[in-house]
Scaffold this active site. Structure first.
Site, short mmCIF file in Angstrom:
data_model
loop_
_atom_site.label_atom_id
_atom_site.label_comp_id
_atom_site.label_asym_id
_atom_site.label_seq_id
_atom_site.Cartn_x
_atom_site.Cartn_y
_atom_site.Cartn_z
N GLY A 50 33.74 1.25 28.01
CA GLY A 50 34.31 1.05 29.26
C GLY A 50 35.58 0.42 29.16
O GLY A 50 35.85 -0.17 28.06
N GLN A 55 43.23 -4.16 31.47
CA GLN A 55 43.29 -4.58 29.91
C GLN A 55 44.27 -3.83 29.35
O GLN A 55 44.63 -4.17 28.19
CB GLN A 55 41.96 -4.07 29.51
CG GLN A 55 40.74 -4.91 29.96
CD GLN A 55 39.29 -4.42 29.43
OE1 GLN A 55 38.93 -3.37 29.83
NE2 GLN A 55 38.99 -5.04 28.20
N CYS A 103 33.81 -7.57 24.73
CA CYS A 103 34.85 -6.97 25.41
C CYS A 103 36.15 -6.71 24.54
O CYS A 103 36.33 -7.71 23.78
CB CYS A 103 35.29 -8.04 26.69
SG CYS A 103 36.59 -7.68 27.58
N LEU A 104 36.94 -5.64 24.77
CA LEU A 104 37.97 -5.40 24.06
C LEU A 104 38.92 -6.56 24.34
O LEU A 104 40.04 -6.71 23.40
CB LEU A 104 38.68 -3.97 24.55
CG LEU A 104 37.57 -2.74 24.22
CD1 LEU A 104 38.10 -1.63 24.77
CD2 LEU A 104 37.40 -2.84 22.64
N HIS A 145 30.64 -4.84 34.74
CA HIS A 145 31.66 -5.47 33.74
C HIS A 145 33.15 -5.03 34.01
O HIS A 145 34.06 -5.91 34.09
CB HIS A 145 31.32 -5.30 32.22
CG HIS A 145 31.96 -5.81 31.18
ND1 HIS A 145 31.72 -6.63 30.39
CD2 HIS A 145 33.40 -5.33 30.90
CE1 HIS A 145 32.80 -6.98 29.64
NE2 HIS A 145 33.76 -6.23 29.80
N GLU A 146 33.28 -3.85 34.17
CA GLU A 146 34.79 -3.30 34.31
C GLU A 146 35.02 -3.59 35.69
O GLU A 146 36.35 -3.85 35.83
CB GLU A 146 34.83 -1.77 34.14
CG GLU A 146 34.26 -1.27 32.63
CD GLU A 146 34.95 -2.02 31.40
OE1 GLU A 146 36.06 -2.41 31.89
OE2 GLU A 146 34.23 -2.27 30.42
N HIS A 149 36.41 -6.98 35.69
CA HIS A 149 38.02 -6.93 35.44
C HIS A 149 39.24 -6.58 36.39
O HIS A 149 39.97 -7.37 36.42
CB HIS A 149 38.37 -5.96 34.20
CG HIS A 149 37.98 -6.20 32.83
ND1 HIS A 149 38.49 -7.27 32.12
CD2 HIS A 149 37.16 -5.70 31.71
CE1 HIS A 149 37.93 -7.45 30.80
NE2 HIS A 149 37.12 -6.41 30.80
#
Length: 159
Positions: A50, A55, A103-104, A145-146, A149
């Protein structure tokens, strides 16, 4: 071929903002389509499941949810990638579960996060069509999670 964008890292201010909604006149635009393609390319290149627009330094309410097995998540279930514009969770199950998240934007850390097991999401497609869809298990975790963000929250704040 879409461009792979740089990923904002923990500590960068962009990750702390509440992202702006995509405006009505931005739906079905070349700009939004290019953003969605670049998000997808960036997520695939980095083995994410995702990704959220903040991000990649775009403070807009756009996420992609794309569970599939990869080196970072070998046991992830397979699902088609879904681009969600202005997503909002309209129902959470009372049942929760813990699961490992990474997480990226926080590459050096993973942790167990408690999330709702099932969520119902209302979102728009890039073309502006409204969809309501329920997700459970790992895909539901990705959605939560997304969307975090988009609200300036990193998973490490939930540990």
């Amino acid at each position: 071929m879409s461009v792979v964008l740089p990923i904002a890292q923990r500590g960068e201010e962009i990750l702390t903002f509440k992202a702006a909604s995509v405006a009505q006149n931005e739906f079905n635009s070349a700009w939004l389509e290019q953003l969605a393609l670049a998000l997808q390319a960036t997520m695939l290149e980095r083995h994410g499941v995702g990704i959220a627009a903040p991000q990649v330094y775009v403070s807009k309410r756009v996420i992609i949810v794309a569970s599939r097995p990869n080196p970072r998540y070998p046991d992830a279930p397979e699902m088609p990638a879904v681009t969600m514009i202005n997503p909002e969770i309209i129902e959470y199950s009372t049942e929760t579960c813990f699961g490992e998240e990474g997480c990226l934007s926080v590459p050096e850390q993973r942790g167990q996060v408690e999330r709702a097991y099932v969520v119902k999401v209302r979102y728009f497609t890039v073309q502006g069509e409204q969809i309501e869809q329920s997700y459970e298990g790992f895909p539901a975790r990705i959605v939560q999670h997304e969307i975090d963000h988009l609200n300036g929250i990193l998973f490490v704040e939930r540990l």
